[in-house]
Design an enzyme around this catalytic site. Structure first.
Site, mmCIF file in Angstrom:
data_model
loop_
_atom_site.group_PDB
_atom_site.id
_atom_site.type_symbol
_atom_site.label_atom_id
_atom_site.label_comp_id
_atom_site.label_asym_id
_atom_site.label_seq_id
_atom_site.Cartn_x
_atom_site.Cartn_y
_atom_site.Cartn_z
ATOM 1 N N SER A 14 25.222 41.295 -7.215
ATOM 2 C CA SER A 14 26.609 42.999 -6.250
ATOM 3 C C SER A 14 27.203 41.953 -5.303
ATOM 4 O O SER A 14 28.832 41.718 -5.249
ATOM 5 C CB SER A 14 25.506 43.614 -6.727
ATOM 6 O OG SER A 14 24.910 43.586 -5.421
ATOM 7 N N ARG A 92 14.672 33.242 -1.491
ATOM 8 C CA ARG A 92 13.521 32.268 -1.929
ATOM 9 C C ARG A 92 13.664 31.698 0.006
ATOM 10 O O ARG A 92 14.936 32.079 0.099
ATOM 11 C CB ARG A 92 13.812 30.969 -2.346
ATOM 12 C CG ARG A 92 13.421 31.395 -3.574
ATOM 13 C CD ARG A 92 11.867 31.416 -3.890
ATOM 14 N NE ARG A 92 11.173 30.953 -3.663
ATOM 15 C CZ ARG A 92 9.924 31.474 -3.700
ATOM 16 N NH1 ARG A 92 9.887 32.966 -4.274
ATOM 17 N NH2 ARG A 92 8.800 30.448 -3.992
ATOM 18 N N LEU A 94 14.103 29.291 3.030
ATOM 19 C CA LEU A 94 14.601 27.792 2.791
ATOM 20 C C LEU A 94 13.792 27.200 3.990
ATOM 21 O O LEU A 94 13.763 27.655 4.895
ATOM 22 C CB LEU A 94 15.818 27.745 2.982
ATOM 23 C CG LEU A 94 16.534 28.360 2.153
ATOM 24 C CD1 LEU A 94 18.161 28.442 2.042
ATOM 25 C CD2 LEU A 94 16.661 26.989 0.423
ATOM 26 N N ASN A 108 24.161 34.120 5.646
ATOM 27 C CA ASN A 108 22.981 34.562 4.521
ATOM 28 C C ASN A 108 23.691 36.492 4.807
ATOM 29 O O ASN A 108 24.372 36.911 6.353
ATOM 30 C CB ASN A 108 22.025 34.632 4.488
ATOM 31 C CG ASN A 108 20.745 35.452 4.364
ATOM 32 O OD1 ASN A 108 20.879 35.860 3.052
ATOM 33 N ND2 ASN A 108 20.360 36.314 5.236
ATOM 34 N N HIS A 110 22.144 40.116 5.675
ATOM 35 C CA HIS A 110 20.896 40.921 5.143
ATOM 36 C C HIS A 110 20.612 42.682 5.769
ATOM 37 O O HIS A 110 20.945 42.817 7.028
ATOM 38 C CB HIS A 110 19.980 39.656 6.579
ATOM 39 C CG HIS A 110 18.589 40.816 7.101
ATOM 40 N ND1 HIS A 110 17.482 40.648 6.522
ATOM 41 C CD2 HIS A 110 18.094 41.808 8.050
ATOM 42 C CE1 HIS A 110 16.620 40.805 6.704
ATOM 43 N NE2 HIS A 110 16.511 41.328 7.728
ATOM 44 N N LEU A 145 14.071 32.557 10.635
ATOM 45 C CA LEU A 145 14.444 33.532 9.470
ATOM 46 C C LEU A 145 15.051 34.472 10.306
ATOM 47 O O LEU A 145 14.933 35.288 10.997
ATOM 48 C CB LEU A 145 12.638 34.600 9.260
ATOM 49 C CG LEU A 145 12.869 35.238 7.285
ATOM 50 C CD1 LEU A 145 13.757 34.220 6.335
ATOM 51 C CD2 LEU A 145 11.676 36.008 7.366
ATOM 52 N N ASP A 146 15.913 34.687 9.419
ATOM 53 C CA ASP A 146 16.903 36.130 9.955
ATOM 54 C C ASP A 146 17.567 36.391 11.114
ATOM 55 O O ASP A 146 17.405 36.792 12.013
ATOM 56 C CB ASP A 146 15.946 37.341 9.054
ATOM 57 C CG ASP A 146 16.443 37.532 8.132
ATOM 58 O OD1 ASP A 146 15.055 38.215 7.288
ATOM 59 O OD2 ASP A 146 16.808 36.940 7.010
ATOM 60 N N THR A 173 26.672 49.431 -0.068
ATOM 61 C CA THR A 173 28.161 49.759 0.013
ATOM 62 C C THR A 173 29.286 48.946 0.421
ATOM 63 O O THR A 173 29.860 47.857 1.003
ATOM 64 C CB THR A 173 28.516 50.805 -0.445
ATOM 65 O OG1 THR A 173 28.049 51.529 -1.265
ATOM 66 C CG2 THR A 173 29.424 51.253 -0.131
ATOM 67 N N GLN A 174 28.425 48.959 1.997
ATOM 68 C CA GLN A 174 29.241 48.178 3.198
ATOM 69 C C GLN A 174 28.723 47.359 2.967
ATOM 70 O O GLN A 174 29.545 46.224 3.926
ATOM 71 C CB GLN A 174 27.850 48.794 4.559
ATOM 72 C CG GLN A 174 28.803 50.209 4.841
ATOM 73 C CD GLN A 174 29.619 50.316 4.786
ATOM 74 O OE1 GLN A 174 30.983 49.782 5.602
ATOM 75 N NE2 GLN A 174 30.114 51.363 4.352
HETATM 76 C C1 GRF Z 1 20.539 43.048 -1.059
HETATM 77 O O1 GRF Z 1 20.093 44.083 -0.445
HETATM 78 C C2 GRF Z 1 21.148 42.068 0.260
HETATM 79 O O2 GRF Z 1 21.119 43.330 1.329
HETATM 80 C C3 GRF Z 1 19.673 41.103 0.202
HETATM 81 O O3 GRF Z 1 19.785 40.978 -1.346
HETATM 82 C C4 GRF Z 1 20.307 42.696 -2.132
HETATM 83 C C5 GRF Z 1 19.919 42.235 -3.324
HETATM 84 O O4 GRF Z 1 21.479 41.837 -3.333
HETATM 85 N N1 GRF Z 1 20.362 40.048 0.326
HETATM 86 P P1 GRF Z 1 22.510 41.343 -4.356
HETATM 87 O O5 GRF Z 1 22.798 43.137 -5.319
HETATM 88 O O6 GRF Z 1 22.314 40.590 -5.844
HETATM 89 O O7 GRF Z 1 23.465 40.649 -3.969
#
Ligand code: GRF
Length: 197
Positions: A14, A92, A94, A108, A110, A145-146, A173-174
């Site tokens: 998404s 995954r 990295l 990325n 998060h 990470l993150d 949504t955000q």
């Molecule tokens: C989302 O919650 C995003 O924050 C995380 O993966 C989840 C699914 O994302 N990184 P998407 O619908 O596959 O883009």
């Protein structure tokens, strides 16, 4: 010069859809590839229906050999010649070896207000902590990470009765607002952070 953006996914994609659909008109970037680590990733069909080239590098045949998997990722990326990588639901971890080849050009998203809740299960952790607000962060990817420089954040309220799923949906949504806004600015060479409310 239009920047070429490869988007890495593992699932429904998404965020990939939001990014791809934002790269139109005078946007300084265009999607050049959607790369998944599974041929079951639902985002592959969404990319193909948008005319975006796709590729799959399944991580499972590589077992624990992360370097070999990442070499295969780079082999799949090379023909698309991306300028920017966007990790979008890419699940995954990295290694520094891969990241060092893309540092400064890899983003990325998060689902937490970093530096809070690095790693997994962020929504459940925010609920367990009794946080009044939660949200998402877009950051540059670094070996930790993150943990890279924050390029944007969007906040949502935590509401009475929220479950991890209801909170995740509000955050998602955000995410679909934040990631495209950050990518547009980043592709134009502007790393100043964006904060959405
Ligand atoms: C989302 O919650 C995003 O924050 C995380 O993966 C989840 C699914 O994302 N990184 P998407 O619908 O596959 O883009």
């Amino acid at each position: 010069m239009t920047k070429r953006v490869a988007i890495l996914i593992s699932g429904g994609g998404s965020n990939m859809v939001a990014l791809a659909d934002s790269m139109v008109g005078d946007h300084p970037a265009r999607p050049c590839l959607v790369l998944a680590n599974s041929d079951q990733a639902g985002g592959l069909e969404k990319a193909a229906s948008r005319g975006i080239p796709t590729a799959v590098v399944d991580h499972r045949p590589f077992g624990g050999d992360r370097a070999a998997f990442e070499a295969a990722l780079n082999t799949a990326l090379a023909p698309a010649a991306p300028d920017i990588l966007c990790l979008a639901g890419f699940m995954r971890v990295l290694t520094e070896g891969f990241i060092s080849g893309w540092q400064g050009r890899m983003l990325n998203i998060h689902p937490s207000l970093l530096p809070k809740y690095r790693g997994l299960h962020t929504h459940a952790r925010a609920l367990a902590a009794g946080d009044a607000e939660h949200g998402c962060t877009v950051h540059e990817v670094t070996p930790a990470l993150d943990d890279g420089p924050i390029l944007g954040q969007a906040k949502v309220p935590v509401l009475p009765g929220d479950t991890p799923d209801s909170l995740a949906a509000r955050v998602l949504t955000q995410e679909h607002r934040l990631y495209p806004a950050v990518l547009r600015r980043f592709a134009a060479g502007d790393r100043s952070p964006i904060f959405l409310t």
